[in-house]
Motif scaffolding. Sequence first.
Motif, PDB file in Angstrom:
ATOM      1  N   GLY A 175       0.746  -1.045  -0.004  1.00 50.80           N
ATOM      2  CA  GLY A 175      -0.016   0.092  -0.142  1.00 50.80           C
ATOM      3  C   GLY A 175       0.701   1.148  -0.108  1.00 50.80           C
ATOM      4  O   GLY A 175       2.172   1.298  -0.070  1.00 50.80           O
ATOM      5  N   TYR A 176       0.217   2.426  -0.002  1.00 49.07           N
ATOM      6  CA  TYR A 176       1.160   3.510   0.254  1.00 49.07           C
ATOM      7  C   TYR A 176       1.639   3.772   1.229  1.00 49.07           C
ATOM      8  O   TYR A 176       0.833   3.540   2.431  1.00 49.07           O
ATOM      9  CB  TYR A 176       0.056   4.722  -0.446  1.00 49.07           C
ATOM     10  CG  TYR A 176      -0.433   4.872  -1.665  1.00 49.07           C
ATOM     11  CD1 TYR A 176       0.441   4.575  -2.832  1.00 49.07           C
ATOM     12  CD2 TYR A 176      -1.752   4.784  -1.960  1.00 49.07           C
ATOM     13  CE1 TYR A 176       0.174   4.482  -4.143  1.00 49.07           C
ATOM     14  CE2 TYR A 176      -2.027   4.990  -3.320  1.00 49.07           C
ATOM     15  CZ  TYR A 176      -1.397   4.544  -4.201  1.00 49.07           C
ATOM     16  OH  TYR A 176      -1.720   4.294  -5.789  1.00 49.07           O
ATOM     17  N   PRO A 177       2.851   4.315   1.664  1.00 49.48           N
ATOM     18  CA  PRO A 177       3.510   4.287   3.073  1.00 49.48           C
ATOM     19  C   PRO A 177       2.449   5.477   3.619  1.00 49.48           C
ATOM     20  O   PRO A 177       2.102   6.231   3.390  1.00 49.48           O
ATOM     21  CB  PRO A 177       4.747   4.749   2.751  1.00 49.48           C
ATOM     22  CG  PRO A 177       5.120   4.511   1.194  1.00 49.48           C
ATOM     23  CD  PRO A 177       3.605   4.735   0.637  1.00 49.48           C
ATOM     24  N   ALA A 178       3.055   5.353   5.046  1.00 46.28           N
ATOM     25  CA  ALA A 178       2.511   6.474   5.884  1.00 46.28           C
ATOM     26  C   ALA A 178       3.433   7.768   5.690  1.00 46.28           C
ATOM     27  O   ALA A 178       4.390   7.827   5.128  1.00 46.28           O
ATOM     28  CB  ALA A 178       2.870   6.235   7.528  1.00 46.28           C
ATOM     29  N   PRO A 179       2.546   9.236   5.700  1.00 45.81           N
ATOM     30  CA  PRO A 179       3.363  10.313   5.195  1.00 45.81           C
ATOM     31  C   PRO A 179       4.822  10.544   5.790  1.00 45.81           C
ATOM     32  O   PRO A 179       5.676  10.893   4.822  1.00 45.81           O
ATOM     33  CB  PRO A 179       2.356  11.298   5.998  1.00 45.81           C
ATOM     34  CG  PRO A 179       1.019  10.554   5.993  1.00 45.81           C
ATOM     35  CD  PRO A 179       1.510   9.139   6.447  1.00 45.81           C
ATOM     36  N   ALA A 180       5.151  10.109   6.715  1.00 51.63           N
ATOM     37  CA  ALA A 180       6.545  10.230   7.360  1.00 51.63           C
ATOM     38  C   ALA A 180       7.315   9.618   6.483  1.00 51.63           C
ATOM     39  O   ALA A 180       8.426   9.767   5.999  1.00 51.63           O
ATOM     40  CB  ALA A 180       6.735   9.992   8.791  1.00 51.63           C
ATOM     41  N   ALA A 183       7.444  10.707   2.674  1.00 50.70           N
ATOM     42  CA  ALA A 183       8.579  11.687   2.597  1.00 50.70           C
ATOM     43  C   ALA A 183       9.997  11.464   2.676  1.00 50.70           C
ATOM     44  O   ALA A 183      10.824  12.080   1.548  1.00 50.70           O
ATOM     45  CB  ALA A 183       8.220  12.757   3.912  1.00 50.70           C
ATOM     46  N   THR A 184      10.567  10.571   3.409  1.00 48.36           N
ATOM     47  CA  THR A 184      11.730   9.827   3.003  1.00 48.36           C
ATOM     48  C   THR A 184      12.060   9.160   1.638  1.00 48.36           C
ATOM     49  O   THR A 184      12.971   9.541   1.135  1.00 48.36           O
ATOM     50  CB  THR A 184      11.978   8.635   4.087  1.00 48.36           C
ATOM     51  OG1 THR A 184      11.793   9.387   5.376  1.00 48.36           O
ATOM     52  CG2 THR A 184      13.269   8.049   3.996  1.00 48.36           C
ATOM     53  N   ILE A 185      10.960   8.677   1.319  1.00 50.10           N
ATOM     54  CA  ILE A 185      11.057   8.025  -0.207  1.00 50.10           C
ATOM     55  C   ILE A 185      10.939   9.239  -1.195  1.00 50.10           C
ATOM     56  O   ILE A 185      12.029   9.108  -2.308  1.00 50.10           O
ATOM     57  CB  ILE A 185      10.033   7.028  -0.557  1.00 50.10           C
ATOM     58  CG1 ILE A 185      10.205   5.808   0.430  1.00 50.10           C
ATOM     59  CG2 ILE A 185       9.988   6.594  -1.852  1.00 50.10           C
ATOM     60  CD1 ILE A 185       8.756   4.977   0.298  1.00 50.10           C
ATOM     61  N   ILE A 186      10.326  10.105  -1.152  1.00 46.05           N
ATOM     62  CA  ILE A 186      10.394  11.106  -2.091  1.00 46.05           C
ATOM     63  C   ILE A 186      11.574  12.017  -1.975  1.00 46.05           C
ATOM     64  O   ILE A 186      11.873  12.417  -3.235  1.00 46.05           O
ATOM     65  CB  ILE A 186       9.018  12.117  -1.714  1.00 46.05           C
ATOM     66  CG1 ILE A 186       7.757  11.359  -1.948  1.00 46.05           C
ATOM     67  CG2 ILE A 186       9.165  13.477  -2.648  1.00 46.05           C
ATOM     68  CD1 ILE A 186       6.505  12.124  -1.358  1.00 46.05           C
ATOM     69  N   ALA A 197       9.663  17.578   0.559  1.00 49.82           N
ATOM     70  CA  ALA A 197       9.097  16.180   0.483  1.00 49.82           C
ATOM     71  C   ALA A 197       7.986  15.749   1.618  1.00 49.82           C
ATOM     72  O   ALA A 197       7.198  14.981   1.054  1.00 49.82           O
ATOM     73  CB  ALA A 197      10.429  15.193   0.823  1.00 49.82           C
ATOM     74  N   GLU A 198       8.128  16.396   2.721  1.00 51.02           N
ATOM     75  CA  GLU A 198       7.006  16.331   3.510  1.00 51.02           C
ATOM     76  C   GLU A 198       5.643  17.147   3.011  1.00 51.02           C
ATOM     77  O   GLU A 198       4.389  16.321   3.109  1.00 51.02           O
ATOM     78  CB  GLU A 198       7.128  17.037   4.662  1.00 51.02           C
ATOM     79  CG  GLU A 198       6.189  16.613   5.990  1.00 51.02           C
ATOM     80  CD  GLU A 198       6.689  17.219   7.355  1.00 51.02           C
ATOM     81  OE1 GLU A 198       5.526  17.465   8.307  1.00 51.02           O
ATOM     82  OE2 GLU A 198       7.972  17.807   7.536  1.00 51.02           O
ATOM     83  N   ARG A 199       5.789  18.166   2.341  1.00 46.37           N
ATOM     84  CA  ARG A 199       4.519  18.671   1.463  1.00 46.37           C
ATOM     85  C   ARG A 199       3.960  17.750   0.763  1.00 46.37           C
ATOM     86  O   ARG A 199       2.710  17.838   0.567  1.00 46.37           O
ATOM     87  CB  ARG A 199       4.812  20.152   1.274  1.00 46.37           C
ATOM     88  CG  ARG A 199       5.004  21.319   2.287  1.00 46.37           C
ATOM     89  CD  ARG A 199       5.374  22.492   1.742  1.00 46.37           C
ATOM     90  NE  ARG A 199       4.100  23.200   1.149  1.00 46.37           N
ATOM     91  CZ  ARG A 199       3.942  24.218   0.406  1.00 46.37           C
ATOM     92  NH1 ARG A 199       5.112  25.014   0.190  1.00 46.37           N
ATOM     93  NH2 ARG A 199       2.874  24.733  -0.021  1.00 46.37           N
ATOM     94  N   LEU A 200       4.724  17.304  -0.117  1.00 47.47           N
ATOM     95  CA  LEU A 200       4.558  16.445  -1.202  1.00 47.47           C
ATOM     96  C   LEU A 200       3.663  15.275  -0.554  1.00 47.47           C
ATOM     97  O   LEU A 200       2.725  14.688  -1.101  1.00 47.47           O
ATOM     98  CB  LEU A 200       5.598  16.005  -2.148  1.00 47.47           C
ATOM     99  CG  LEU A 200       6.214  17.041  -2.968  1.00 47.47           C
ATOM    100  CD1 LEU A 200       7.263  16.640  -3.663  1.00 47.47           C
ATOM    101  CD2 LEU A 200       4.968  17.140  -4.152  1.00 47.47           C
ATOM    102  N   ALA A 201       4.219  14.705   0.553  1.00 49.13           N
ATOM    103  CA  ALA A 201       3.759  13.574   1.174  1.00 49.13           C
ATOM    104  C   ALA A 201       2.222  13.893   1.624  1.00 49.13           C
ATOM    105  O   ALA A 201       1.226  13.055   1.503  1.00 49.13           O
ATOM    106  CB  ALA A 201       4.504  12.922   2.489  1.00 49.13           C
ATOM    107  N   VAL A 219      -3.479   9.202  -5.353  1.00 52.90           N
ATOM    108  CA  VAL A 219      -2.146   9.550  -6.232  1.00 52.90           C
ATOM    109  C   VAL A 219      -1.039   8.730  -5.638  1.00 52.90           C
ATOM    110  O   VAL A 219      -0.922   8.297  -4.517  1.00 52.90           O
ATOM    111  CB  VAL A 219      -1.802  11.174  -6.042  1.00 52.90           C
ATOM    112  CG1 VAL A 219      -1.748  11.201  -4.639  1.00 52.90           C
ATOM    113  CG2 VAL A 219      -0.473  11.358  -6.722  1.00 52.90           C
ATOM    114  N   SER A 220      -0.192   8.238  -6.682  1.00 45.72           N
ATOM    115  CA  SER A 220       0.934   7.167  -6.410  1.00 45.72           C
ATOM    116  C   SER A 220       2.176   7.966  -6.075  1.00 45.72           C
ATOM    117  O   SER A 220       2.372   9.180  -6.221  1.00 45.72           O
ATOM    118  CB  SER A 220       1.305   6.523  -7.582  1.00 45.72           C
ATOM    119  OG  SER A 220       1.891   7.419  -8.541  1.00 45.72           O
ATOM    120  N   THR A 221       2.876   7.171  -4.972  1.00 50.57           N
ATOM    121  CA  THR A 221       4.064   7.604  -4.753  1.00 50.57           C
ATOM    122  C   THR A 221       4.957   8.160  -5.869  1.00 50.57           C
ATOM    123  O   THR A 221       5.655   9.232  -5.709  1.00 50.57           O
ATOM    124  CB  THR A 221       4.919   6.581  -4.024  1.00 50.57           C
ATOM    125  OG1 THR A 221       4.070   6.170  -2.819  1.00 50.57           O
ATOM    126  CG2 THR A 221       6.130   7.256  -3.301  1.00 50.57           C
TER     127      THR A 221
END
Length: 268
Positions: A175-180, A183-186, A197-201, A219-221
Motif C-alpha cells: 500500500g502507500y506508505p505513511a506520510p513520514a 516523505a523519506t522516499i520522495i 518532501a513532507e509537503r508532497l507526502a 495519487v501514487s508515490t
Amino acid sequence: MPTDAQAPWYQPVADEIELFEAAYRARMPVLLKGPTGCGKTRFVEHMAWRLGAQRGATLPLVTVACHEDLSATDLVGRYLLLDERTVWADGPLTRAVRSGAICYLDEIVEARKDTTVVIHALADHRRLLPIDKTGELLQAHPDFLLVMSYNPGYQSVLKELKPSTRQRFVSLEFGYPAPALEATIIAHESGVDAATAERLAQTGLALRRLQEQGFDEGVSTRLLVYAGQLMVRGIAPRRACTVAIAQSLGDDADLRRAVDDLVDVLWP
C-alpha cells in the motif's frame, strides 16, 4: 559480487523483505498485491539484487509487463523462420525457468486468460513448465522463482485472478506508505529537501482522501516523486504538482477541479 552502488534503492515499509527472503529459500511463488505506483516493481528489483548479494553471484531478473494481447505463446516461446529453417525461440518465462532467474509477471490480470494456465505447474510442488509445441516438460532450475503482481483495485468480472491461481502463491500486501515514510522516499528519489518532501507526502495523503469523490485510486508515490523531480529542475512547485499529479489522475472535469482546488490550497 554485486556492490552497494548497484543496489536498487528500496525503503522497507513492514516485514516484506524478510517474508520474501523466506519464500525464496522455500522456492514459494510470490504474489504482490497493491495499487499502482506503490513500489512493487522496485521491491522485486531490490530483492533480486539482495538475494544475489547474499550468495555472492548475480540473480537474474526477467520482467514481463503484462498486457491484454500477451498470450501463453509470448511467455513460453514459438517457432521462428530463420535462414529458411524453422527454429525454436524460448520466451521470457522459459528462459527464466532454464537459467534460474526470478521471473516477474507485472500486472498478470492484464494478460490473456491462457497465460495463467501455463504457470500452474510451475507454481506448485512440481515446478514444471510444459512446452506443448516441442513436447518438452521442463523442470525449473533450482534457483528459479516465479513472482507476479496485480492491482486489486482494478479487478472486475473480466479481470480477476482465479482462486486456483491465487492459492498457489504466498501473497504480500502493498500500500502507500505513511506520510513520514513516504516523505523519506520522495526526498531520496527526487532530491527535494525534507520540508518539500513532507509537503508532497501531505499532498498525496489529501488527494487520496478524494477517492470518496470518485477516484479509482489515490495519487501514487511515483507521481509525487515526479513532482519533486520537476521542482528540483526549476519548475515552480504549483506547476509541478499540476503537471505531474493533477493532470495524471483523470480527465473528469469535476474531479480535475477538485484536485486543482486542493493543489491551489496546498501550494499557494
